[in-house]
Design a protein around this motif. Structure first.
Motif, PDB file in Angstrom:
ATOM      1  N   ARG A 199      44.518  43.839  34.460  1.00 10.91           N
ATOM      2  CA  ARG A 199      43.715  43.942  35.681  1.00 10.91           C
ATOM      3  C   ARG A 199      43.862  45.292  36.375  1.00 10.91           C
ATOM      4  O   ARG A 199      43.165  45.558  37.357  1.00 10.91           O
ATOM      5  CB  ARG A 199      44.094  42.824  36.660  1.00 10.91           C
TER       6      ARG A 199
ATOM      7  N   HIS B 139      46.636  48.276  44.518  1.00 15.10           N
ATOM      8  CA  HIS B 139      46.041  47.956  43.223  1.00 15.10           C
ATOM      9  C   HIS B 139      45.001  49.010  42.857  1.00 15.10           C
ATOM     10  O   HIS B 139      44.195  49.416  43.688  1.00 15.10           O
ATOM     11  CB  HIS B 139      45.381  46.574  43.293  1.00 15.10           C
TER      12      HIS B 139
ATOM     13  N   THR C 137      42.061  50.056  39.799  1.00 14.91           N
ATOM     14  CA  THR C 137      41.284  49.660  38.626  1.00 14.91           C
ATOM     15  C   THR C 137      40.730  50.874  37.879  1.00 14.91           C
ATOM     16  O   THR C 137      39.896  50.722  36.986  1.00 14.91           O
ATOM     17  CB  THR C 137      40.121  48.735  39.033  1.00 14.91           C
TER      18      THR C 137
ATOM     19  N   ASP D 260      47.644  36.813  38.878  1.00 12.92           N
ATOM     20  CA  ASP D 260      46.557  37.784  38.964  1.00 12.92           C
ATOM     21  C   ASP D 260      46.778  38.906  39.969  1.00 12.92           C
ATOM     22  O   ASP D 260      45.909  39.755  40.155  1.00 12.92           O
ATOM     23  CB  ASP D 260      45.249  37.058  39.314  1.00 12.92           C
TER      24      ASP D 260
END
Length: 279
Positions: free
Chosen positions: A189, A201, A203, A243
């Protein structure tokens, strides 16, 4: 001075109770993606013998052995707490990292008393589970305080300027986000980082980051090969997430320096005196 009116006192109390109920009701209706279990128990631990010298990081080798990067080299740990030296290097290994279940490991830090390597070490690599090490890049220039890899992408925090990113096993680097990361992890992820501003986070291979809403205030973070994230917060509580968004409280421990994840059911955390088995 006139006595206070009892009816006024009663009204004040009623208003205070109503205000409290409004606050509590508002809190109870808010979505809580991070949830504790009915009770948090203390994790099982084993006393390390002999104890470690300034633990920096943990890794799980291909044969299941837990490796500790310490101030005086790499040390193997067993579940019952027995410790033994791996290889002959006495270098100060800091950002020790690899894919769990692999003998290919990366590290950084400073040369030991018996070493003639530049200071800092830059990035060094081992293909035999920490028995031997070879220089890989940026020797004499960079001391990675945190490292993470998923086998293809390697991300490190240089302790000063921010993140560096490599896609060729650490042979060359490009700048990533100017992020101060206490710990790094990589899953399918994206890239995850613990920071003073909360869990972050990315990406886009660590080029930009966004804060993860409602995540616990994690200090340590580790990713298992199946994508499960394990974390330990600033109050020494263990958390697990499938997740990176929904976190479940698992157990409590004493203060630790390092964390490594085996899979969704098992992880390890340690300080210089204790090895915790987390589940």
């Amino acid at each position: 001075m006139p006595a206070s009116n009892p009816s006024n006192r009663t009204a004040a109390v009623v208003l205070a109770v109503i205000a409290t109920l409004i606050v509590l009701t508002g809190c109870s209706t808010r979505e809580q993606p991070t949830s504790p279990p009915p009770s948090a128990t203390s994790a099982e631990s084993a006393t390390l013998t002999p104890e470690l010298d300034h633990l920096h990081a943990l890794h799980i080798r291909a044969d299941g052995t837990i490796l500790a990067g310490t101030h005086t080299g790499v040390i193997a740990l067993t579940a019952d707490g027995t410790t033994s030296r791996v290889g002959v290097s006495d270098d100060d290994f800091m950002g020790l990292a690899g894919v769990t279940g692999s003998d290919r490991i990366f590290a950084s830090g400073h040369p030991g008393p018996r070493s003639s390597a530049p200071n800092p070490l830059g990035l060094v690599a081992s293909e035999d589970g920490g028995q031997t090490w070879t220089p890989r890049s940026v020797a004499g220039d960079i001391d990675f305080h945190a490292l993470a890899t998923n086998g293809q992408l390697l991300v490190g925090f240089d302790g000063i300027n921010g993140l560096l990113v490599s896609t060729d096993d650490g042979r060359s680097w490009t700048p990533g986000a100017p992020l101060a990361a206490a710990a790094l992890a990589i899953t399918d992820r994206g890239v995850w980082a613990t920071t003073p501003d909360g869990l972050q986070h990315s990406t886009d291979d660590a080029q930009t980051f966004a804060t993860v809403p409602d995540a616990p205030a994690l200090a340590l973070l580790a990713a298992a090969p199946d994508g499960t994230l394990w974390g330990i917060d600033t109050a020494d509580t263990v958390w697990r997430s499938p997740d990176g968004t929904h976190w479940e409280q698992r157990s409590t421990i004493n203060s630790v320096n390092a964390l490594v994840a085996r899979n969704a059911e098992n992880a390890y955390a340690a300080n210089e005196q204790l090895l915790y088995t987390l589940s």
